[in-house]
Write an enzyme that holds these catalytic residues in place. Structure first.
Site, PDB file in Angstrom:
ATOM      1  N   ASP A 149       0.868  -7.904  -6.046  1.00 10.30           N
ATOM      2  CA  ASP A 149      -0.193  -8.602  -5.296  1.00 10.30           C
ATOM      3  C   ASP A 149      -1.169  -9.368  -6.182  1.00 10.30           C
ATOM      4  O   ASP A 149      -1.954 -10.155  -5.679  1.00 10.30           O
ATOM      5  CB  ASP A 149      -0.999  -7.610  -4.435  1.00 10.30           C
ATOM      6  CG  ASP A 149      -1.927  -6.735  -5.273  1.00 10.30           C
ATOM      7  OD1 ASP A 149      -1.503  -6.277  -6.352  1.00 10.30           O
ATOM      8  OD2 ASP A 149      -3.083  -6.529  -4.864  1.00 10.30           O
ATOM      9  N   ASP A 202       4.487  -2.701  -7.866  1.00 11.58           N
ATOM     10  CA  ASP A 202       3.102  -2.380  -8.146  1.00 11.58           C
ATOM     11  C   ASP A 202       2.647  -1.335  -7.127  1.00 11.58           C
ATOM     12  O   ASP A 202       3.264  -1.185  -6.066  1.00 11.58           O
ATOM     13  CB  ASP A 202       2.282  -3.674  -7.997  1.00 11.58           C
ATOM     14  CG  ASP A 202       0.806  -3.427  -8.080  1.00 11.58           C
ATOM     15  OD1 ASP A 202       0.374  -2.706  -9.002  1.00 11.58           O
ATOM     16  OD2 ASP A 202       0.058  -3.958  -7.222  1.00 11.58           O
TER      17      ASP A 202
END
Ligand SMILES: [Mg+2]
Length: 267
Positions: A214, A9
């Site tokens: 996250d 990410d």
């Protein structure tokens, strides 16, 4: 030696949630490049935004924009044939998502039927996006170039959040939650795209996959990799919505946790 592939990410993971800096992760990025380990960006960001980071970091690997809406593979990256949807600007593109116009239309309809105000990137100027996201104006313009995912805010409190998200599900489309915004998507997520791309990498021989994220939108991607890592949020916590057996916790916030994790695995 193991052949690794990294799926990562961007916002809040490889790049800082507030400053958008990847500085803290540079030692690990350099190490991966030295070892010729592919770094696949798998993000809610658009292709236009991702290209800025690929250029700055001189990363030439495939990438997955807009929460799994598509897989972009540089034309001569794999030396075997595979199925793809179209060729664009030197990429073979495997499209998995739903057209942006349909996503926008659905949000409009849900806003009318629920009476809840929904503000999407398509409704905002680059200046407004910049205010909400802390992106600079140039980056905000690139963030508006959406193809497979609409990022949006819901006004009207918790009640409206529940109503709107329920309606999205009822419409047959999906949603996910990133660090700052809700996202409406089609029948796709980061996991489906990650699985397909792992399959392509595996045709060259066995690979060991590392994933870093996250937030909730990273969960499907993390479930597909061999070594899934959750980095800390800016306040030092781990997203409580991201949890499953085998998930490992990176020892640091965003890019700092990223750096520690990669160095430990490769070290
Ligand atoms: Mg994130």
């Amino acid at each position: 030696m193991e052949k690794y592939v990294v799926f990562t990410d961007l916002d809040g993971t490889l790049i800082d949630a507030e400053t958008y800096s990847y500085e803290m992760a540079l030692p690990a990025i350099t190490l991966l490049k030295e070892r010729h380990v592919p770094i696949v960006f798998c993000t809610s960001k658009t292709r236009a935004e991702i290209e800025v980071y690929r250029k700055k970091l001189e990363i030439k690997d495939p990438f997955i924009p807009e929460n799994g809406g598509a897989i972009f593979i540089p034309e001569n990256y794999f030396d075997f044939d595979f199925e793809y949807t179209k060729k664009v600007d030197g990429y073979k593109v495997i499209e998995l998502g739903t057209e942006y116009a349909i996503l926008r239309k659905t949000l409009k309809a849900i806003s009318s039927s629920t009476g809840c105000e929904i503000i999407g990137f398509g409704d905002m100027s680059a200046e407004e996006i910049s205010q909400y996201s802390n992106l600079d104006i140039e980056s905000a313009k690139l963030a508006k170039m959406r193809e497979y995912d609409e990022a949006f805010l819901i006004q009207g409190g918790e009640n409206c959040v529940d109503l709107v998200l329920d309606e999205i599900q009822r419409s047959g489309l999906g949603y996910t939650v990133g660090g700052r915004f809700y996202h409406i998507i089609g029948d796709n997520d980061k996991g489906v795209a990650t699985r397909q791309l792992i399959e392509l990498f595996s045709r060259r021989g066995p690979v060991k996959t590392i994933g870093l994220g996250d937030s909730l939108n990273d969960l499907p991607m993390l479930r597909e990799v061999d070594l899934p890592f959750l980095v800390k949020k800016p306040d030092g916590s781990y997203d409580p919505m991201v949890s499953f057996n085998g998930l490992k916790k990176a020892r640091g916030i965003g890019p700092k946790g990223w750096n520690i994790t990669i160095k430990e695995i490769l070290g």
